[in-house]
Design an enzyme around this catalytic site. Structure first.
Site, PDB file in Angstrom:
ATOM      1  N   ARG A 296       0.867  -1.187   0.000  1.00 31.29           N
ATOM      2  CA  ARG A 296       0.000   0.000   0.000  1.00 31.29           C
ATOM      3  C   ARG A 296       0.897   1.229   0.000  1.00 31.29           C
ATOM      4  O   ARG A 296       2.122   1.123   0.089  1.00 31.29           O
ATOM      5  CB  ARG A 296      -1.020  -0.022   1.144  1.00 31.29           C
ATOM      6  CG  ARG A 296      -0.637  -0.707   2.403  1.00 31.29           C
ATOM      7  CD  ARG A 296       0.480  -0.058   3.184  1.00 31.29           C
ATOM      8  NE  ARG A 296       0.220   1.357   3.384  1.00 31.29           N
ATOM      9  CZ  ARG A 296       1.128   2.274   3.561  1.00 31.29           C
ATOM     10  NH1 ARG A 296       2.424   1.957   3.567  1.00 31.29           N
ATOM     11  NH2 ARG A 296       0.832   3.538   3.732  1.00 31.29           N
ATOM     12  N   GLY A 297       0.260   2.410  -0.105  1.00 31.44           N
ATOM     13  CA  GLY A 297       1.042   3.623  -0.295  1.00 31.44           C
ATOM     14  C   GLY A 297       1.176   3.843  -1.798  1.00 31.44           C
ATOM     15  O   GLY A 297       1.575   2.926  -2.529  1.00 31.44           O
ATOM     16  N   ALA A 298       0.824   5.063  -2.233  1.00 27.40           N
ATOM     17  CA  ALA A 298       0.667   5.310  -3.670  1.00 27.40           C
ATOM     18  C   ALA A 298       1.872   4.894  -4.532  1.00 27.40           C
ATOM     19  O   ALA A 298       1.707   4.166  -5.524  1.00 27.40           O
ATOM     20  CB  ALA A 298       0.307   6.778  -3.883  1.00 27.40           C
TER      21      ALA A 298
ATOM     22  N   ARG B 109      -7.655  -0.495  -6.621  1.00 28.98           N
ATOM     23  CA  ARG B 109      -7.979   0.582  -5.685  1.00 28.98           C
ATOM     24  C   ARG B 109      -8.165   1.855  -6.507  1.00 28.98           C
ATOM     25  O   ARG B 109      -7.386   2.099  -7.425  1.00 28.98           O
ATOM     26  CB  ARG B 109      -6.858   0.792  -4.644  1.00 28.98           C
ATOM     27  CG  ARG B 109      -6.658  -0.401  -3.712  1.00 28.98           C
ATOM     28  CD  ARG B 109      -5.687  -0.064  -2.590  1.00 28.98           C
ATOM     29  NE  ARG B 109      -6.298   0.771  -1.568  1.00 28.98           N
ATOM     30  CZ  ARG B 109      -5.627   1.333  -0.557  1.00 28.98           C
ATOM     31  NH1 ARG B 109      -4.318   1.144  -0.453  1.00 28.98           N
ATOM     32  NH2 ARG B 109      -6.235   2.073   0.340  1.00 28.98           N
TER      33      ARG B 109
ATOM     34  N   GLN C 105      -2.040   2.308  10.037  1.00 20.66           N
ATOM     35  CA  GLN C 105      -0.765   2.389   9.304  1.00 20.66           C
ATOM     36  C   GLN C 105       0.264   3.205  10.089  1.00 20.66           C
ATOM     37  O   GLN C 105       1.465   2.942   9.987  1.00 20.66           O
ATOM     38  CB  GLN C 105      -0.983   3.038   7.926  1.00 20.66           C
ATOM     39  CG  GLN C 105      -1.692   2.163   6.919  1.00 20.66           C
ATOM     40  CD  GLN C 105      -3.192   2.378   6.923  1.00 20.66           C
ATOM     41  OE1 GLN C 105      -3.770   2.743   7.937  1.00 20.66           O
ATOM     42  NE2 GLN C 105      -3.830   2.151   5.798  1.00 20.66           N
TER      43      GLN C 105
ATOM     44  N   ASP D 122      -2.231  10.528  -2.116  1.00 14.52           N
ATOM     45  CA  ASP D 122      -2.583   9.547  -3.148  1.00 14.52           C
ATOM     46  C   ASP D 122      -2.911  10.210  -4.467  1.00 14.52           C
ATOM     47  O   ASP D 122      -2.856   9.577  -5.524  1.00 14.52           O
ATOM     48  CB  ASP D 122      -3.768   8.699  -2.685  1.00 14.52           C
ATOM     49  CG  ASP D 122      -3.297   7.687  -1.658  1.00 14.52           C
ATOM     50  OD1 ASP D 122      -3.087   8.090  -0.501  1.00 14.52           O
ATOM     51  OD2 ASP D 122      -3.088   6.517  -2.033  1.00 14.52           O
TER      52      ASP D 122
ATOM     53  N   ASN E  31      -5.603  12.265   0.722  1.00 15.25           N
ATOM     54  CA  ASN E  31      -4.691  11.413   1.505  1.00 15.25           C
ATOM     55  C   ASN E  31      -5.516  10.634   2.522  1.00 15.25           C
ATOM     56  O   ASN E  31      -6.746  10.810   2.611  1.00 15.25           O
ATOM     57  CB  ASN E  31      -3.605  12.263   2.188  1.00 15.25           C
ATOM     58  CG  ASN E  31      -2.479  11.405   2.743  1.00 15.25           C
ATOM     59  OD1 ASN E  31      -1.969  10.527   2.046  1.00 15.25           O
ATOM     60  ND2 ASN E  31      -2.089  11.614   3.988  1.00 15.25           N
ATOM     61  N   LYS E  32      -4.861   9.774   3.241  1.00 13.25           N
ATOM     62  CA  LYS E  32      -5.518   8.882   4.211  1.00 13.25           C
ATOM     63  C   LYS E  32      -6.541   9.619   5.057  1.00 13.25           C
ATOM     64  O   LYS E  32      -6.299  10.753   5.496  1.00 13.25           O
ATOM     65  CB  LYS E  32      -4.436   8.240   5.087  1.00 13.25           C
ATOM     66  CG  LYS E  32      -4.921   7.332   6.183  1.00 13.25           C
ATOM     67  CD  LYS E  32      -5.824   6.223   5.706  1.00 13.25           C
ATOM     68  CE  LYS E  32      -5.239   5.386   4.580  1.00 13.25           C
ATOM     69  NZ  LYS E  32      -6.230   4.480   3.945  1.00 13.25           N
TER      70      LYS E  32
HETATM   71  O1  MRU Z   1      -4.539   3.050   2.355  1.00 12.25           O
HETATM   72  P1  MRU Z   1      -3.064   3.303   2.221  1.00 12.25           P
HETATM   73  O2  MRU Z   1      -2.270   2.735   3.355  1.00 12.25           O
HETATM   74  O3  MRU Z   1      -2.550   2.879   0.868  1.00 12.25           O
HETATM   75  O4  MRU Z   1      -2.929   4.888   2.300  1.00 12.25           O
HETATM   76  C1  MRU Z   1      -1.654   5.441   2.130  1.00 12.25           C
HETATM   77  C2  MRU Z   1      -1.624   6.913   2.253  1.00 12.25           C
HETATM   78  O5  MRU Z   1      -2.619   7.558   2.475  1.00 12.25           O
HETATM   79  C3  MRU Z   1      -0.295   7.567   2.004  1.00 12.25           C
HETATM   80  O6  MRU Z   1      -0.176   8.737   2.734  1.00 12.25           O
HETATM   81  C4  MRU Z   1      -0.170   7.921   0.508  1.00 12.25           C
HETATM   82  O7  MRU Z   1      -0.442   6.801  -0.299  1.00 12.25           O
HETATM   83  C5  MRU Z   1       1.180   8.439   0.172  1.00 12.25           C
HETATM   84  S1  MRU Z   1       2.443   7.203   0.298  1.00 12.25           S
HETATM   85  C6  MRU Z   1       3.910   7.946  -0.145  1.00 12.25           C
END
Ligand code: MRU
Length: 349
Positions: free
Chosen positions: A45-47, A86, A208, A249, A259-260
């Site tokens: 996970r994470g963009a 996603r 996370q 994201d 973002n999250k």
């Molecule tokens: O649901 P996730 O864990 O994929 O969410 C991740 C985030 O919100 C991060 O802040 C974002 O993807 C940036 S990662 C460099």
């Protein structure tokens, strides 16, 4: 050091982030369907990490083609499959498009063979992985002076007085192929002997911040303090936070930032306490085709992520739930967006 992903030459090895911090276990994937499932279940996970994983997923999806015609069909099918994993991180679509383009360009050449297309795609994947690490370093280089300036403004020098940084979710090395985006200036500061204290929001519902950010920073020797999401206001009101830095994201063309879930609340708090709110964003997360945050698709996830805490029920069975995985922070709450190319201050015009 934890390693998010690795191409073994024939399989994609992912660190299973659903098991952290209790177990450090890799999973080895050999099909695009497995990559799709891993992205959907947040194994990766994470963009940026989602993007690079999807690129290798494309390679896995086309590698068994027995003819150029079959390769053309599997290319489209794999792109559709992975693209549906996603919705919010634009890096997913960006990576799939980039691999599709490379494959199609090779397919148009008179000398194209299945092997030549696969070789070209594998080189592109490796390039994306390497480039992602370079992008993280560059973001860190641009963001660090902003964190230092924010500390100095509040009388902290990063030597006798550690600079206080708050972050939300995980935009760290576990979200990328390098030192993270939001964490990049933190790791750079640490390398240079600059003292920081990082406040890591736990990040409900999937934690996370607690499971990933606190773990990786602690393992990296950084002074990290884990807080529940509802403690951020208290920490800020006590003057312990000099700057906030988060990942993203997707950044819309006007500078709105997805973002999250919970990021918007942090941004509103930062404005209230006059704390700079920085967003670390590789250009692969910027979507100029998306005019504003209203146009960003927000992922809704399963209700049991909210009604259960690591499988233990914490709400009545059948209770109605809203579980958006992301929120949008409007550009006017964002002090600066830091890309690998430099610092951008919204609004776009
Ligand atoms: O649901 P996730 O864990 O994929 O969410 C991740 C985030 O919100 C991060 O802040 C974002 O993807 C940036 S990662 C460099």
């Amino acid at each position: 050091m934890l390693r998010t992903l690795e191409w073994t030459g024939s399989t994609l090895k992912l660190l299973d982030q659903t098991r952290l911090p209790n177990a450090v276990v890799d999973v080895e994937l050999s099909t695009a369907i497995e990559v799709h499932d891993a992205i959907r279940r947040l194994v990766v996970r994470g963009a940026p990490a989602i993007g690079v994983s999807a690129a290798y997923g494309m390679l896995l999806g086309i590698r068994d083609a027995r003819s150029l015609d079959e390769l053309r069909v599997t290319l489209t099918e794999t792109a559709d499959l992975l693209g549906s994993a996603r919705p919010t991180a634009v890096n997913l679509a960006w990576a799939i498009q980039r691999i599709s383009l490379v494959a199609q360009t090779e397919l148009r050449s008179a000398a194209a063979t299945v092997r030549s297309v696969l070789e070209r795609v594998e080189v592109e994947c490796a390039d994306m992985l390497r480039h992602d690490a370079e992008v993280c370093e560059a973001i860190g280089g641009h963001a660090l002076p902003l964190l230092l300036a924010a500390g100095v403004r509040r009388g902290r020098d990063g030597r006798d007085n550690p600079i206080g940084i708050l972050t939300h979710c995980n935009a760290g090395l576990l979200a990328t192929c390098g030192i993270g985006t939001a964490t990049a200036p933190i790791y750079l500061a640490h390398r240079r002997g600059i003292r920081l204290t990082v406040w890591a929001d736990e990040t409900r519902p999937l934690l996370q911040g607690a499971r990933l950010t606190a773990t990786e920073l602690h393992q990296g020797g950084i002074d990290v303090r884990l807080i529940c999401d509802d403690m951020a206001a208290s920490v800020m009101s006590r003057g312990l936070v000099d700057a906030v830095i988060v990942g993203t994201d997707r950044v819309a063309a006007n500078g709105d930032v997805a973002n999250k879930i919970g990021t918007l609340g942090v941004a509103i708090l930062a404005r209230h306490f006059q704390i700079p709110f920085l967003v670390a964003a590789p250009t692969s997360s910027i979507d100029l085709a998306c005019p504003s945050g209203r146009d960003i698709p927000i992922e809704q996830r399963a209700a049991d992520e909210v009604t259960r805490f690591r499988s233990v029920p914490i709400a009545m069975d059948g209770i109605a739930v809203d579980n958006p995985a992301f929120d949008v922070t409007p550009y006017d709450l964002v002090t600066a967006i830091v890309t690998e190319h430099g610092v951008w201050t919204p609004p776009a015009e």
